[in-house]
Write a protein that holds these residues in place. Structure first.
Motif, mmCIF file in Angstrom:
data_model
loop_
_atom_site.group_PDB
_atom_site.id
_atom_site.type_symbol
_atom_site.label_atom_id
_atom_site.label_comp_id
_atom_site.label_asym_id
_atom_site.label_seq_id
_atom_site.Cartn_x
_atom_site.Cartn_y
_atom_site.Cartn_z
ATOM 1 N N PRO A 693 46.762 37.303 37.260
ATOM 2 C CA PRO A 693 47.354 36.157 36.560
ATOM 3 C C PRO A 693 47.343 36.303 35.046
ATOM 4 C CG PRO A 693 45.192 35.582 37.463
ATOM 5 C CD PRO A 693 45.542 36.927 37.997
ATOM 6 N N ALA A 694 46.313 36.949 34.476
ATOM 7 C CA ALA A 694 46.241 37.065 33.019
ATOM 8 C C ALA A 694 47.385 37.927 32.484
ATOM 9 C CB ALA A 694 44.896 37.660 32.608
ATOM 10 N N LEU A 695 47.716 38.996 33.203
ATOM 11 C CA LEU A 695 48.832 39.856 32.795
ATOM 12 C C LEU A 695 50.140 39.068 32.810
ATOM 13 C CD1 LEU A 695 49.790 42.707 32.033
ATOM 14 C CD2 LEU A 695 50.040 43.188 34.474
ATOM 15 N N LEU A 696 50.301 38.240 33.844
ATOM 16 C CA LEU A 696 51.496 37.400 33.923
ATOM 17 C C LEU A 696 51.492 36.353 32.815
ATOM 18 C CD1 LEU A 696 54.041 36.287 35.290
ATOM 19 C CD2 LEU A 696 52.559 35.060 36.888
ATOM 20 N N ASP A 697 50.339 35.748 32.548
ATOM 21 C CA ASP A 697 50.264 34.666 31.554
ATOM 22 C C ASP A 697 50.647 35.148 30.165
ATOM 23 O OD1 ASP A 697 49.470 32.843 33.445
ATOM 24 O OD2 ASP A 697 47.338 33.139 33.104
ATOM 25 N N PHE A 899 44.386 33.331 28.852
ATOM 26 C CA PHE A 899 45.673 33.121 28.196
ATOM 27 C C PHE A 899 46.345 31.809 28.610
ATOM 28 C CE2 PHE A 899 45.450 37.904 28.289
ATOM 29 C CZ PHE A 899 45.096 38.020 26.952
ATOM 30 N N LYS A 900 45.733 31.089 29.566
ATOM 31 C CA LYS A 900 46.249 29.766 29.939
ATOM 32 C C LYS A 900 45.749 28.695 28.978
ATOM 33 C CE LYS A 900 46.664 30.602 34.922
ATOM 34 N NZ LYS A 900 46.143 30.236 36.245
ATOM 35 N N LYS A 901 44.622 28.984 28.338
ATOM 36 C CA LYS A 901 44.000 27.999 27.457
ATOM 37 C C LYS A 901 44.685 28.005 26.094
ATOM 38 C CE LYS A 901 39.584 29.080 29.676
ATOM 39 N NZ LYS A 901 38.282 29.745 29.485
#
Length: 1096
Positions: A693-697, A899-901
Motif C-alpha cells: 500500500p505504501a508504494l501505491l500511496d 504516506f496516508k498521513k
C-alpha cells in the motif's frame, strides 16, 4: 468427411442429423453404456431435417415417452432445459451434439437468467477453461443420473419444475394485458374530469381548440407510452413500474429520486380521488338535507370509510382488486354510453330552458370557436384538462403481477390511450353540438313574435338567453358542471359513473404506490427503508406499504387542503413521464448493444421532444409546483449519488460513460503531446495493491486527479494456475482500489518470468495517448540474498524501461513495502475470532438444550465446560502468539501507512544532480500542491564548483523561478567528487565482496571458466573502470546523511548503468549504498525529454 458415432446417418432416411446423446466418460462403464445403447435406441432431443415437406421439426422419443412430448406440445413449455443438463459443481455430462463428443451445450434461455430469477432456474454452462483444457478421465455418471437425463430430467430441471408446481399450488395470480393493463389504464385515465369538467373546457376553448387541447395532452401521453413500450420490451420487466423502468435505464440516481416522489404522488392521489368521491356523496346528502355534521366533516367521515374499504379490497389480494376494477369499468362504460344515448333522445321544455337542444348545426357552428372568460386562456384551460389524460402508467406500475409485461405494457397502454382519447373527443364534440354556452333555466324565456334577439343559436331555436350577457346564469356549458347528467338518458347513471371513476382511480393509486415503494425498498437505494421491502402471501403483497399508503392518504383526507397539493402531484407524475422519455432517448443515444427493444415504433428524438414537452407542461400547469418538483428531485438525486448504492443494472448512463470515454480517448490521439500538458502517467509494480500500500500511496500522491496510475502484477509459474488465479482476482483487486478511493487501474499479466511480464506491461499498457511514461518500482531490499536470476530480472526491468523511453522512479523506505505477512496474521486473527464466536454460540445452544434434561444434563454441561475451557485456553495461546507476531510487524504496518498521513512541517530535499528533462523536480513539486504534503518546503541540492557557489545559486534560482516552482533554499554541493571516508568505502567493499569474481588473482583459464559459470559476478576490470562512479555513490550517501537526514522525503537523481558494461550486482550495490539509512527516498530518472517549460 466422416461423422464418428453415426456411420449410417446418411443411409437411414429416418436418422436424425442433429442429435444429443448422453455420454458417460467413465471408461470402466463403456460396456454397460454400449449395451444400453444397443438395447434401447438413443434418445434424440431435436430433430430430423430430412423430411421437411411433412415436418421441419421432428421430435424423436423413446417408446412410452410420448406423454412427455404431448405435455410439451400442450403446455407450450420448452424442455431443452432439462434435456441439456450441465452442472459444473456436481455431475458432468458429455453430449454428442453434432455427431461427435463435446461438452458444448446447445443455446438455451436458462444460461442467461439472473441467479435470483423467478421465472426459471439459472443453469451454469461449461466454462471456457473446462472446454479448452483436456478432459478429465475420472468423471463418472451414475446410471440413474443418465436415465434421468434421458427422461428429460435434471437437478436444475427438478428445481424449475418444483418452483412451477409450488406456483400452481399456491395459486400465484398473474394478469394478462386486458385485465392487467388495458382496464387499469382506462379507469385511471377516465376520471371525474370526463363528467364534470369536460363540458366547461369545450365551452371555454370551443370545439376546435378543445380538440387541440385533448390531442396535445394525448401527444404527451402517447410519446410517453411509446417510450414506456420501448423500455418495457428491452428485457425482462419486474415489479416497480415507472421506478423499475427509469432506474434500470438511467441508474439508481434518477430511479431512486423519481421512485420516491412517484410513490408519494400515488399515495396522495388516493386522497385526492377519495375526496372527489366524498364531495359527490356530500352533494347528494345536501340535496336531500341529510348531512351528518357539516360539509367538511362529512367529507372526512365518508373519505375515511371509503379508504378503509379500498384498503380491505387491496389487502385481500390482487385478484379481488382486479375483479373490483372490472365491475367499476362496466359501470363507467354504461355511464358513457348513457350520455351518448341521451344526446339523441328528444329533449323537453325543461332541458331546452337549460340549453340542451339535441344535435344542432347552429350550436356546433357557434361553439366551434373559443370564448375564454374570467381570465382563462388556452394554457390555463389546458392545465385544468391535462390531469385527465394522466394515468397511463397504471398498468406498468403492477408490472410484477403481469404474465408477460413485455407484451402487455405496450399493447394495453397504447390501446388505452387510443380508446380514452376517442372517448374524450367524442364527448366534447357531442356536448358542444347539443348544448349552448349560456342558458337561464327559465322555461318562460321563449321568443315571442316581434321580439328582438341577440342572434345566437338559441334565438333561432326559440329561446332568448340574452340576459346572461349582463348577469350570471346557472346553466349552459360555461355555467353548469352537471351538463352530462342533464343530457344523459338516465341522470343517476352519470353519478354512478363519477363514483366509478373516482373509486377506480383511488384503487389503482392505492395499489400502485405500495408496489412501486416495495420495489424501491428491495433495491436498498435508501438504507433506512428496508422494512417496507418485505412481502406477504402468494403474491408477495406489500402489506406494510399498504399501511403506509393508507396513513398518508388519511392524513391528507383529514387535512382536506388538496387544492394546494394537487398541482404538485400532477407535476410529480409529469416528472416521471419526462424521465421515462429521457430514458428512452438516453438509451438510444448511448448506442449500447444491450439496447434492443422488441417494440420498434419509437424514435429517440421524439422521446427527447416528449421529455422537453413534459417539462414545459409542468411549468404551464403551475410554475412554482414545477420548481418544487425539480428541487425535491435534485435533492434526492444528490443524496443517492452521495450514498452510492452498490447496484449494477447496466444502465444507459454506464453505456454513455463508455461512449464518452472512448470518444475522448480517440479525440486525444489526434492531439500532439505538448510539454505544458505533461503529467506523470505511472506504471507501478505494486503486485496486489493491498500487499504494497505504501508504494501505491506515494505514487497516487503525484498521479491523483493529475495522471494515469496502473497497479501492475506479474504472475509467474505454471501457466494454467497463473491464469486461473489472475482471472479470479482481477475484479477483487480493482474493487479494493475503488473502495479505498485510489484513482488507479489494476492490470495483471501471466508470463514465464517477471521481466517478461513487465516487458509486456511496458509495451502494451494504456490506451492511445493515455499510456504510461514512468515506471515506479520499489527497491529490492533482499537483493543480496535473492537468487541471481531475480537480481538480473530486476535490473533488466530498469534497462527495459529506459529502452522503451520511460522514466524510472525507484522508491525505498526503511521497512520495505511488502506487508503480506501482516495481512496473513490479520486473516488468521479474523478466522480465530469467528471460530471463537461460533464455539460460544454452540456452547450456549448445548447448555440450553441440556438444561432441559435434569441431572444428566448437569454432568454433561460440566464436561462441556471443561472442554470449552481447554479449547478457550488453546485459542488464547494462539491469539497471544498471533499478537506477538503482530507486535513484531508493528513497525512494518506503521511504515505501510506513512504516506496516508498528513505530513507535518518539514522539507522535501531534491538532489537534482543530473538534468533528466525535469522529472526529478516535477514530482516533488506536484507533491507540494497536495493537501498531505502542502506544509513541506522544497530544498534544492545540486553540484557546483567551489569558486562559483553564488553564481550557481543564482542560475538555479533563475531557472526555478522561470519554471514557477517555489523553493525554500538552494544548496550548491562542491565536494561530491572527493573520495569517501575509509569506513564508508570499506563497508561498500565488504558489501560487494560475495559478488566479486577476483579474476586477477587466478590464472587465465580458471578466470575464463569462472566468467562462464558466473557471468553475473563483478570483475576486477569492471570495478576498476567504474571506481570513480562507485566513489561518487558512497560519497553521496555521506552527503545525504549530513544534509538530509531530517527531511520528510528525499528525491534523488537515479544513476544510470550502461548496458553490458555495469553488472547487475554492482548497480544494485550503488543503489543500496546511495539510499542506505535515510528517510524515504525517491530515486528518479526521466527519459531525458523535457517535462518542464518556461514558455507560455
Amino acid at each position: 468427411m466422416s461423422m464418428n458415432n453415426a456411420p449410417n446417418v446418411f443411409l437411414d432416411p429416418n436418422a436424425n442429423r442433429f442429435q444429443v446423446n448422453i455420454i458417460d466418460e467413465d471408461h470402466d462403464n463403456n460396456e454397460t453404456t454400449q449395451e444400453d445403447v444397443g438395447s434401447d435406441p438413443p434418445h434424440y432431443e431435436e430433430t430430423s431435417f430430412t423430411d421437411e415437406t411433412h415436418n421441419r421439426l421432428r421430435i424423436s422419443y423413446r417408446p412410452g415417452k410420448r406423454e412427455l412430448y404431448d405435455n410439451f406440445r400442450q403446455n407450450g413449455e420448452k424442455t431443452e432445459a432439462s434435456l441439456h443438463p450441465y452442472d459444473t459443481h456436481s455431475k458432468m455430462y458429455y453430449l454428442q451434439t453434432f455427431g461427435h463428443n463435446t461438452m458444448d451445450p446447445v443455446p438455451k434461455i436458462d444460461y442467461y437468467r439472473n441467479t435470483g430469477s423467478v421465472s426459471g432456474n439459472k443453469l451454469n454452462r461449461p466454462s471456457l477453461l473446462e472446454i479448452h483444457e483436456q478432459l478429465a478421465k475420472n468423471i463418472a455418471v451414475s446410471t440413474g443420473s443418465v436415465e434421468r437425463v434421458a427422461n428429460g430430467e435434471s437437478s436444475a430441471g427438478d428445481d424449475t419444475a418444483a418452483s412451477k408446481e409450488e406456483e400452481n399450488k399456491t395459486g400465484f395470480v398473474k394478469f394478462g394485458w386486458v385485465k392487467g393493463v388495458l382496464v387499469r389504464c382506462m379507469l385511471n385515465i377516465w376520471g371525474v374530469m370526463l363528467f364534470i369538467r369536460l363540458s366547461w373546457i369545450v365551452g371555454q376553448a370551443g370545439i376546435g381548440l378543445g380538440v387541440i387541447i385533448i390531442l396535445l395532452a394525448t401527444m404527451v401521453t402517447s410519446i410517453t407510452g411509446l417510450s414506456t413500450s420501448a423500455i418495457a420490451t428491452n428485457g425482462f420487466v419486474r415489479g416497480g413500474g415507472a421506478y423499475y423502468l427509469i432506474s434500470r435505464s438511467l441508474g439508481p440516481e434518477f430511479g431512486g429520486s423519481i421512485g420516491l416522489i412517484f410513490a408519494f404522488a400515488n399515495a396522495v392521489a388516493v386522497a385526492m380521488y377519495v375526496v372527489g368521491f366524498a364531495e359527490t356523496v356530500v352533494e347528494l346528502l345536501k340535496e336531500s338535507d341529510t348531512l351528518m355534521v357539516d360539509e367538511s366533516n362529512d367529507i372526512r367521515i365518508i373519505g375515511t370509510i371509503t379508504v378503509v374499504c379500498l384498503l380491505g379490497i387491496s389487502v385481500a389480494g390482487m385478484e379481488w382488486e382486479a375483479k373490483a376494477q372490472v365491475i367499476l369499468l362496466i359501470v363507467l362504460l354504461v355511464a358513457i354510453v348513457n350520455f351518448f344515448i341521451g344526446t339523441v333522445i328528444p329533449t323537453n321544455t325543461e332541458k331546452k330552458a337549460r340549453g340542451f337542444f339535441n344535435y344542432q348545426a347552429s350550436i356546433f357552428a357557434e361553439n366551434f370557436g373559443p370564448d375564454f372568460r374570467s381570465g382563462e386562456g388556452f394554457f390555463s384551460v389546458f392545465a385544468i384538462f391535462f390531469p385527465a389524460a394522466t394515468g397511463i402508467l397504471a398498468g406498468a406500475n403492477i408490472s410484477g403481477d403481469l404474465k408477460d409485461p413485455q407484451s402487455a405494457i405496450p399493447q394495453g397502454t397504447m390501446l388505452a390511450i387510443l380508446i380514452t382519447t376517442i372517448a374524450y373527443i367524442a364527448v366534447a364534440i357531442c356536448a358542444a353540438s347539443c348544448v349552448v354556452r349560456d342558458a337561464t333555466g327559465n322555461v318562460n324565456d321563449t321568443i315571442v313574435p316581434g321580439m328582438s334577439c341577440n342572434g345566437s343559436s338559441a334565438c333561432g331555436l326559440g329561446y332568448d338567453f340574452s340576459r346572461c350577457a349582463s348577469q350570471p346564469c346557472d346553466y349552459g356549458l360555461m355555467n353548469n358542471f352537471q351538463v352530462m347528467s342533464m343530457v344523459s338518458g338516465f341522470g343517476p347513471l352519470i353519478t354512478a359513473g363519477i363514483f366509478s371513476a373516482t373509486l377506480s382511480s383511488a384503487l389503482a393509486s392505492l395499489v400502485s404506490a405500495p408496489k412501486v415503494f416495495q420495489a424501491l425498498c428491495k433495491d436498498n437505494v435508501y438504507k433506512g427503508l428496508e422494512f417496507f421491502a418485505k412481502g406477504y402471501g402468494k403474491n408477495n403483497e406489500p402489506i406494510r406499504g399498504y399501511v403506509l399508503t393508507f396513513a398518508i392518504a388519511m392524513a391528507f383526507i383529514l387535512i382536506a387542503e388538496l387544492n394546494t397539493i394537487a398541482p404538485i402531484i400532477s407535476n410529480f407524475f409529469l416528472a416521471s413521464y419526462a424521465l421515462i422519455n429521457f430514458s428512452c432517448f438516453h438509451a438510444s443515444y448511448a448506442k449500447s448493444p444491450g439496447w434492443r427493444p422488441a417494440f420498434r415504433y419509437y424514435n429517440m428524438w421524439v422521446s427527447l421532444f416528449g421529455a422537453l414537452l413534459c417539462c414545459g407542461v409542468m411549468f404551464v400547469i403551475n410554475w412554482w409546483a414545477a420548481l418544487i418538483t425539480y428541487a425535491i428531485e435534485l435533492f434526492l438525486y444528490i443524496y443517492v449519488t452521495y450514498k452510492k448504492p452498490e447496484v449494477n443494472w447496466g444502465s444507459s448512463t454506464q453505456a454513455l460513460y463508455f461512449v464518452n470515454a472512448l470518444d475522448s480517448a480517440l479525440a486525444l490521439t489526434t492531439v500532439e503531446d505538448h510539454v505544458k500538458n505533461f503529467r506523470p502517467q505511472c506504471l507501478a509494480l505494486t503486485g496486489a495493491p493491498m500487499v504494497r500500500p505504501a508504494l501505491l500511496d506515494i505514487t497516487h500522491a503525484f498521479t491523483k486527479n493529475n495522471g494515469l496510475c496502473i497497479c501492475c502484477e506479474v504472475y509467474t509459474g505454471p501457466r494454467k494456475l497463473c491464469v486461473k488465479e489472475m482471472n479470479s482476482g482481477m475484479e477483487k483487486k480493482q474493487a479494493w482500489l475503488t473502495k479505498n478511493k485510489r484513482k488507479a487501474f489494476y492490470a495483471a499479466v501471466a508470463a514465464d518470468s517477471f521481466r517478461d511480464g513487465v516487458k509486456s506491461l511496458l509495451q502494451a499498457s494504456g490506451l492511445g495517448r493515455m499510456k504510461p511514461n514512468t515506471l515506479v518500482i520499489g527497491f529490492k531490499k533482499d537483493w543480496r540474498s535473492a537468487p541471481a536470476t531475480q537480481v538480473e530480472n530486476y535490473v533488466g526491468i530498469i534497462h527495459d524501461a529506459f529502452d522503451f523511453e520511460l522514466g524510472v522512479i525507484i522508491i525505498r523506505i526503511s521497512q520495505g513495502f511488502d506487508i503480506s505477512q501482516v495481512l496473513q496474521v490479520q486473516e488468521e486473527l479474523e478466522k480465530l475470532e469467528q471460530e471463537r464466536l461460533a464455539l460460544e454460540a454452540t456452547i450456549k445452544e448445548n447448555d440450553f438444550e441440556e438444561g432441559k434434561r435434569g441431572i444428566c444434563g448437569f454432568f454433561k454441561k460440566a464436561s462441556t465446560l471443561n472442554i470449552s475451557k481447554h479449547e478457550t485456553k488453546e485459542s488464547t495461546i494462539n491469539t497471544i502468539q498471533s499478537m506477538h507476531v503482530g507486535e513484531f510487524n508493528q513497525r512494518l504496518l506503521e511504515a505501510s501507512t506513512q504516506f496516508k498521513k498528513k505530513q507535518g512541517k518539514g522539507t522535501i530535499d531534491i538532489w537534482w544532480l543530473f538534468d533528466d528533462g525535469g522529472l526529478t523536480i516535477l514530482i516533488p513539486y506536484i507533491l507540494t500542491i497536495r493537501k498531505k504534503w502542502k506544509n513541506c518546503k522544497l530544498r534544492i541540492f545540486t553540484g557546483g564548483k567551489v569558486n562559483r557557489i553564488e553564481e550557481e545559486k543564482l542560475v538555479m534560482a533563475s531557472l526555478l523561478s522561470k519554471f514557477r516552482i517555489k523553493f525554500a533554499d538552494i544548496n550548491i554541493i562542491c565536494d561530491i567528487n572527493i573520495k569517501p571516508n575509509k569506513e564508508s568505502w570499506k563497508f561498500f567493499e565488504e558489501m560487494i565482496e560475495p559478488y566479486r569474481l577476483h579474476e586477477s588473482c587466478k590464472d587465465m583459464t580458471t578466470a575464463e571458466k569462472l566468467k562462464r559459470e558466473t557471468p553475473w559476478k563483478i570483475t576486477d576490470a569492471e570495478l576498476e573502470a567504474f571506481k570513480e562512479k562507485s566513489y561518487r555513490q558512497v560519497r553521496l550517501n555521506e552527503l545525504l546523511q549530513e544534509h538530509s537526514r531530517a527531511a520528510n522525503l528525499i528525491v534523488l537523481s537515479l544513476p544510470v548503468a550502461r548496458k553490458g558494461a555495469v553488472s547487475d550486482y554492482l548497480y544494485m550495490a550503488w543503489l543500496e549504498i546511495l539510499s542506505k539509512n535515510l528517510p524515504p527516498v525517491l530515486m528518479v530518472r526521466g527519459n531525458h525529454k523535457n517535462v518542464l517549460t518556461f514558455y507560455s
